[in-house]
Enzyme design. Sequence first.
Site, mmCIF file in Angstrom:
data_model
loop_
_atom_site.group_PDB
_atom_site.id
_atom_site.type_symbol
_atom_site.label_atom_id
_atom_site.label_comp_id
_atom_site.label_asym_id
_atom_site.label_seq_id
_atom_site.Cartn_x
_atom_site.Cartn_y
_atom_site.Cartn_z
ATOM 1 N N LYS A 62 43.315 36.294 37.397
ATOM 2 C CA LYS A 62 44.937 35.671 36.942
ATOM 3 C C LYS A 62 44.281 35.251 35.616
ATOM 4 C CE LYS A 62 49.244 32.804 38.244
ATOM 5 N NZ LYS A 62 49.479 32.923 39.347
ATOM 6 N N GLU B 19 40.573 37.497 43.603
ATOM 7 C CA GLU B 19 42.221 37.413 42.522
ATOM 8 C C GLU B 19 41.899 36.903 41.697
ATOM 9 O OE1 GLU B 19 45.582 37.310 45.208
ATOM 10 O OE2 GLU B 19 46.672 37.646 42.989
ATOM 11 N N HIS C 148 47.436 44.029 44.933
ATOM 12 C CA HIS C 148 48.976 42.833 45.089
ATOM 13 C C HIS C 148 49.654 43.457 43.919
ATOM 14 C CE1 HIS C 148 47.631 39.209 46.650
ATOM 15 N NE2 HIS C 148 47.404 39.655 47.565
ATOM 16 N N ASP D 239 54.359 36.562 34.791
ATOM 17 C CA ASP D 239 53.979 36.946 36.389
ATOM 18 C C ASP D 239 54.827 36.035 37.269
ATOM 19 O OD1 ASP D 239 52.568 37.642 38.485
ATOM 20 O OD2 ASP D 239 51.522 35.572 38.814
ATOM 21 N N ASP E 91 53.081 41.427 46.766
ATOM 22 C CA ASP E 91 52.529 40.515 46.306
ATOM 23 C C ASP E 91 54.342 39.923 45.492
ATOM 24 O OD1 ASP E 91 51.890 37.462 46.102
ATOM 25 O OD2 ASP E 91 50.573 38.008 44.774
ATOM 26 N N HIS F 132 49.502 39.683 36.878
ATOM 27 C CA HIS F 132 48.242 39.194 36.279
ATOM 28 C C HIS F 132 47.221 39.839 35.155
ATOM 29 C CE1 HIS F 132 48.169 36.411 40.428
ATOM 30 N NE2 HIS F 132 48.955 36.733 40.105
ATOM 31 N N ASP G 281 46.160 42.162 41.288
ATOM 32 C CA ASP G 281 48.088 41.717 40.927
ATOM 33 C C ASP G 281 47.887 42.295 39.683
ATOM 34 O OD1 ASP G 281 49.802 40.282 41.043
ATOM 35 O OD2 ASP G 281 49.246 38.966 42.225
ATOM 36 N N TRP H 72 42.560 33.295 46.579
ATOM 37 C CA TRP H 72 42.915 32.954 45.170
ATOM 38 C C TRP H 72 43.458 31.564 45.454
ATOM 39 C CZ3 TRP H 72 47.739 30.672 44.432
ATOM 40 C CH2 TRP H 72 48.329 30.793 42.740
ATOM 41 N N ASP I 290 56.968 38.295 39.578
ATOM 42 C CA ASP I 290 56.792 38.475 41.152
ATOM 43 C C ASP I 290 58.065 38.809 40.964
ATOM 44 O OD1 ASP I 290 53.885 37.708 41.572
ATOM 45 O OD2 ASP I 290 54.420 35.851 41.320
HETATM 46 C C1 RNT Z 1 49.151 33.880 42.740
HETATM 47 C C2 RNT Z 1 48.390 35.340 43.775
HETATM 48 C C3 RNT Z 1 49.232 34.781 44.692
HETATM 49 C C4 RNT Z 1 50.202 34.930 45.677
HETATM 50 C C5 RNT Z 1 50.367 34.390 46.699
HETATM 51 C C6 RNT Z 1 51.056 33.879 47.659
HETATM 52 O O1 RNT Z 1 49.746 34.021 41.109
HETATM 53 O O2 RNT Z 1 49.323 36.620 42.848
HETATM 54 O O3 RNT Z 1 48.514 35.878 44.908
HETATM 55 O O4 RNT Z 1 50.978 35.414 45.003
HETATM 56 O O5 RNT Z 1 49.228 34.272 47.380
HETATM 57 ZN ZN ZN Z 2 48.419 37.791 43.770
#
Ligand code: RNT
Ligand code: ZN
Length: 417
Positions: free
Chosen positions: A228, A226, A286, A294, A326, A262, A259, A187, A296
């Site tokens: 986003k 990955e 993820h 996003d 993630d 994303h 993810d 990513w 997290d």
């Molecule tokens: C970032 C991505 C990525 C990170 C990690 C730390 O938006 O989700 O995967 O969160 O690699």
């Molecule tokens: Zn991620």
Amino acid sequence: MVNESLVLKAYEVAKERYAAYGVDTDKVLEQLQNFHLSMHCWQADDVNGFEVQAGDLSGGIQSTGNYPGKARNIDELRADILKAKSLIPGNHRLNLHEIYGDFQGQVVDRDEVELKHFQSWIDWAKENDTKLDFNSSSFAHPKSGSLSLSNPDKAIRDFWIEHTKRCRAISEEIGKAQNDPCIMNLWVHDGCKDNSVNHYIYREHLKNSLDEIFATKYDNMKDCIEGKVFGIGLESFTVGSHDFYTAYAAKNNKMLTIDTGHYHPTESPADKVSAVLQFVPELMLHVSRPVRWDSDHVTLMDDPTLELFYEIVRAGALDRVHYGLDFFDGAINRLGAYVIGSRAAQKCMLRALLEPAIIRQYELEGKGYQVMALLEECKALPWAAVYDMFCLKNNVPVADDFIACIDAYEKEVTSKR
Ligand code: RNT
Ligand code: ZN
């Protein structure tokens, strides 16, 4: 403390209830035993890593919260991960980022990283019966800026190409050492904060950089890529968008990473599973929880996450998906975050595995309301009794009994940091 005989009794009842729908809970418990999450090392220290020269987190991602006790070095991080693993049923992988190398106090730039910086991780993983996955790290570096692999400046591009190639070579060695493919996620944060006009050029650079990076074929590692929708400070344009990587993965037979944070807020990551699996070999997840962006947040057993796992099981794609986590929440006890998020992902998988196959059959037969009725029933079938049994079998605290263990660890270990 949850009473053991109560767990056993509840399981017997649950087993019968599910059997009435043709679901064998003993078999599902076995399936769940073979379900391995790839736990992300970066929840333990807010994505800091161990670079001697580490700066602040940048590159479109951010961890918020200042809860005391984050891991400050490799020993603390390993101790926290082992503690978390002792509270999560089953055996799980560990997902490392390049910035978590064992650099032994040396300044090692990203284009200088070598296998030796991960040897102690390989040894640790072996000792602790843990398989490793890997990630290249483009963020939080003086050369990150807003463009890395897609940077028009060839010198910067080459720097990140070299970094990523080295990460693949390290992943290959990890895979060899553990006799199981190491999955490397790629990513990069590349994007633009404001309106920009050279999108084609950036994406062409990214494509060419990837081609160069992937030119070496390996047998013991697998690549996943990955995309986003946007990053913090890079809100207007993302070079590696979902379309870009989906097309790249389909054309080049690469794994795609989904993810859950994303995508656009009303877009369903779960709905991508059956679509992209028609064209890409495998998926990496993820699993995270976006709140408004996003963000997290810690994964919970919420509808979007449940839907994601249901879609995987319904697609018969269990063995084509890898289950990375993630999230990184620095606002609460980080160990608690690990345990809650990991268990939540497991519970989603469990509920998906417990879904009666008859529902799919009903739908094919055009039995509309019957499908609806069973889907409603499933929500309240005693799946929690099956999860409790799973914890008991795996010798980890049942239900919220893990709270006392985390509190004790906080008192004895993390609060003293
Ligand atoms: C970032 C991505 C990525 C990170 C990690 C730390 O938006 O989700 O995967 O969160 O690699
Ligand atoms: Zn991620």
